[in-house]
Design a protein around this motif. Structure first.
Motif, short mmCIF file in Angstrom:
data_model
loop_
_atom_site.label_atom_id
_atom_site.label_comp_id
_atom_site.label_asym_id
_atom_site.label_seq_id
_atom_site.Cartn_x
_atom_site.Cartn_y
_atom_site.Cartn_z
N ILE A 1 0.83 -1.20 0.00
CA ILE A 1 0.00 0.00 0.00
C ILE A 1 0.86 1.25 0.00
O ILE A 1 0.57 2.23 -0.69
CB ILE A 1 -0.96 0.00 1.21
CG1 ILE A 1 -1.96 -1.16 1.10
CG2 ILE A 1 -1.70 1.33 1.31
CD1 ILE A 1 -2.96 -1.01 -0.02
N LYS B 1 2.07 1.99 -3.42
CA LYS B 1 0.97 2.51 -4.23
C LYS B 1 0.66 3.97 -3.87
O LYS B 1 0.48 4.83 -4.74
CB LYS B 1 -0.26 1.63 -3.96
CG LYS B 1 -1.39 1.73 -4.93
CD LYS B 1 -1.07 1.30 -6.31
CE LYS B 1 -1.21 -0.17 -6.60
NZ LYS B 1 -0.85 -0.48 -8.01
N LEU C 1 -9.00 3.28 -2.53
CA LEU C 1 -8.08 2.73 -1.55
C LEU C 1 -8.80 1.82 -0.56
O LEU C 1 -8.36 0.69 -0.28
CB LEU C 1 -7.39 3.88 -0.80
CG LEU C 1 -6.36 3.49 0.25
CD1 LEU C 1 -5.25 2.64 -0.34
CD2 LEU C 1 -5.79 4.73 0.92
N ARG D 1 -9.94 -1.58 -2.02
CA ARG D 1 -8.81 -2.48 -2.19
C ARG D 1 -8.39 -3.07 -0.85
O ARG D 1 -8.15 -4.28 -0.71
CB ARG D 1 -7.64 -1.72 -2.82
CG ARG D 1 -6.31 -2.45 -2.72
CD ARG D 1 -5.28 -1.83 -3.58
NE ARG D 1 -5.56 -2.10 -5.00
CZ ARG D 1 -4.61 -2.39 -5.90
NH1 ARG D 1 -3.35 -2.43 -5.54
NH2 ARG D 1 -4.91 -2.61 -7.15
N LEU D 2 -8.33 -2.22 0.17
CA LEU D 2 -7.94 -2.67 1.50
C LEU D 2 -8.92 -3.70 2.04
O LEU D 2 -8.53 -4.68 2.67
CB LEU D 2 -7.86 -1.48 2.45
CG LEU D 2 -6.64 -0.58 2.27
CD1 LEU D 2 -6.83 0.72 3.01
CD2 LEU D 2 -5.39 -1.30 2.75
N ALA E 1 -7.46 3.43 5.90
CA ALA E 1 -7.36 4.32 4.73
C ALA E 1 -7.51 5.80 5.06
O ALA E 1 -6.84 6.65 4.47
CB ALA E 1 -8.41 3.92 3.69
#
Lengths: 201, 201
Positions: B87, B90, B129, B132-133, B159
DNA sequence: CAATATCGCTAACGAACATTAGCCAAAGCA
DNA sequence: TGCTTTGGCTAATGTTCGTTAGCGATATTG
């Protein structure tokens, strides 16, 4: 009782700046909304820029006054549940208060205009809330109702989701969405309490 | 190799919109930055509004492409440390990429202009975000390396601080401040991992 | 090679902009 | 009561705005 024209100008300017931005708002728009004609506005402020300056100063005073309002700035919570209730009340107040809400939207749009506005936006968005939470956590850790930890990061992790939801609240005007957001804020607080709070006595 | 004028216009328009906002940017400013005169711009776009529309579409494509770039969208982390690394990489990418950064600043300023922009700002700021998490957490819980929990809230709490720091990064241009922010993001990730991760085997 | 489309330019448009000048009525004050 | 300040107004200024018209050179295409 009745507000002076000078105050009325700041009032409507904040509303217009929040909705259309500084550049998107004309002197005539402000004057019209204040019930006068464009040129008359110059009897009160010497330029558009001066309105902006006055607005920022006024908004800052108002926000700080509200945030530390009602004498509850001395009280500290005795446990996370109590803290959640206190913070939620405070957050709801700033969410709903039209002047504070408009100030947030205005600051959000104009934050890249000057470092001063950027600083202010940061203060309103996260710093004020986070520093208050930090003190709460310190007190509760001292009292033994909370496990030891990095209070700065704890406060951030409690405050940041709130900050994000506040932004969503401002972005979306639909009452149902807004109601949902209130629910999410509560859910986050509860969840945080369950994760970080010490097991019940 | 050399970009067409049409693309160059979008490129400089994004830069100007990010710095001065849509209303604060004139056709002449855009044209000048693109190396042509104002009226010539109308050979490529039929209005200022059309530039805005094209810009949004272009930015959207670019962001999504970058966010899901480099074929790593199939990989899932095996533990929190690995997730933190993935992460962070990214996030750093989107922090530093000038086009994505300008897009964020542009969306932030223009979010109250239309529901479409508001939606897009939300997507970039938090939704992409967070979702995805959420998937990462689900996978890790299934694999037993993470305690069970409300994955939506977990993802949000991971996030949101990142989202807040990204905003701070955009607001403050000083390299030292920006470096600090990177550090804070790392600290938050580590802290989160320590709090939520299962005790070492 | 001729016809056409592309893409730059200057000149010019009307509208909107922030702001100034100057006029006048009412309010405050001596 | 007379004088001055206050705060509204209209008219007008110069600038900047987005946009259109139309011209000419170059590139594309039949």
């Amino acid at each position: 009782m009745e507000t002076s024209t000078k105050e009325k100008i700041l009032d409507v300017a904040l509303d217009l700046f929040a909705r259309h931005g500084y550049e998107g708002t004309s002197i005539d728009m402000i004057a019209l909304a204040a019930g006068i004609k464009g040129p008359s506005l110059y009897k009160h402020y010497k330029s558009k820029e001066a309105i902006l300056k006055a607005l920022i100063k006024d908004a800052e005073d108002y926000y700080v006054e509200r945030f530390y309002a009602a004498g509850d700035n001395q009280k500290y919570p005795e446990n996370i549940d109590q803290m959640n209730k206190m913070i939620f009340a405070k957050v709801k107040l700033t969410l709903v208060d039209p002047k504070i809400q408009k100030t947030r939207q205005f600051l959000t749009q104009e934050q890249y205009r000057s470092p001063e506005i950027a600083e202010l936006a940061t203060k309103y968005n996260i710093i004020l809330l986070q520093s208050r939470l930090k003190r709460f956590f310190e007190v509760m850790i001292d009292a033994g109702v909370l496990e030891k930890g990095h209070v700065g990061l704890l406060a951030l992790e409690y405050a940041a989701p709130i900050s994000v939801f506040v932004q969503l609240y401002d972005r979306f005007t639909s009452p149902s969405k807004r109601k949902n957001i209130m629910g999410y804020i509560k859910a986050h607080m509860t969840h945080f309490g369950e994760m970080y709070g010490k097991k019940k006595k």
